[in-house]
Design an enzyme around this catalytic site. Sequence first.
Site: not given
Ligand code: NAD
Length: 352
Positions: A84, A184, A186
């Site tokens: 990472k 979340g 996102g």
């Molecule tokens: P992202 O940044 O697009 O989405 C995260 C969302 O969480 C955002 O909309 C943010 O506003 C929201 N957020 C932050 N703090 C918050 C809180 N306290 N309460 C509610 N919402 C909150 O990230 P993502 O790519 O969607 O990833 C989300 C999670 O999944 C992360 O932990 C990431 O490490 C994990 N992940 C993502 C992927 C991927 O392919 N993107 C793969 C494996 C793991």
Amino acid sequence: MQTDSDYLEHISEFSHEQLVLFADQAVGLKGAIAIHDTTLGPALGGCRMWNYSTENDAITDVLRLSRAMTYKNAAAGLALGGGKAIVWGDPSTDKSQEFFRNFGQQVERLNGRYITTEDVGTTEADMRQIAAGTQHIVGLPIDSGGSGDPSPATGWGIFHAIRACANEAFGTDDLSGRRIVIVGLGKVGTYLAEHLHRAGAILFGSDISDDAIKYAQSKFQLTPVELADAMSMECDILAPCALGGGLNETSIPQLKTSIICGAANNQLLKESDGELIQQRSILYGPDYISNAGGVINLSFEIKQSYNREWAFNRTTKIFDTMTEVIDLSKTEGIPTSAAADLYAERILEASN
Ligand code: NAD
């Protein structure tokens, strides 16, 4: 350099192979790459950009996340190790072309032992700039010959992980009418919401971004929940899809769900939190089993032309992996979080 943590002790305890710190004042870059284990292949893991409060927080995060990648890649059956990177800064103000090209050069210096990609705080556009400094990168935009954003595959994988958990907890993987809270909304949370909505689930959700909530409301008939109430809402399934550490001694006693299964990395604040969840008879779908769709998708970009259909078909197998991990937890009498570790360790041991 002053630190308040003994990194060598930490690296030794968790058997990391390498921790690289780097900085370039001219472009405002500082960060770290952690390579945890390359037994199965080169270490694949994303580059997170985050405005950490302290250096200790930043290094602790990269060490924790890289180890989780070893387990995730092994459990997903990939010929990849775990690594990472973190770059320390505000994603909305501190990015530049030079910043990311320089980061790419740091990756290149590791000669392929670490392969980088997107993570929280970095985007596909950033990947294009990192690629100016290194060839050891996946998740490039589709028009650059890559597989693009891994989030759709991750969302697809979480959906199948949830199905497997539902099959165990409710005796059916049919999600229609199930009340599901997504914390979340996102990238991944939104793709997941799409699949769950199509499967007939009744959706609730929270996010710190009003726009994210409004989008899910309009597209998937999601009902917004206050941030403070989301983790303790009465539901069938809770899907943590924001940042890690949300499952802890404070939140676990308040849970009113049958299943926890979502995208966030490192959902358990401490390993012992897996036992607390088990004691409450809640089924936890371990995070790195559920969210492996992204890395499975990326693996289809290494040494071959990317084929989305193959990658997504392979991602549906997360249903089988999750079922095997749940079965292992039952036969060994251990929490699912511990069973996931055992499942991955057995794969690593078999290849030694
Ligand atoms: P992202 O940044 O697009 O989405 C995260 C969302 O969480 C955002 O909309 C943010 O506003 C929201 N957020 C932050 N703090 C918050 C809180 N306290 N309460 C509610 N919402 C909150 O990230 P993502 O790519 O969607 O990833 C989300 C999670 O999944 C992360 O932990 C990431 O490490 C994990 N992940 C993502 C992927 C991927 O392919 N993107 C793969 C494996 C793991």
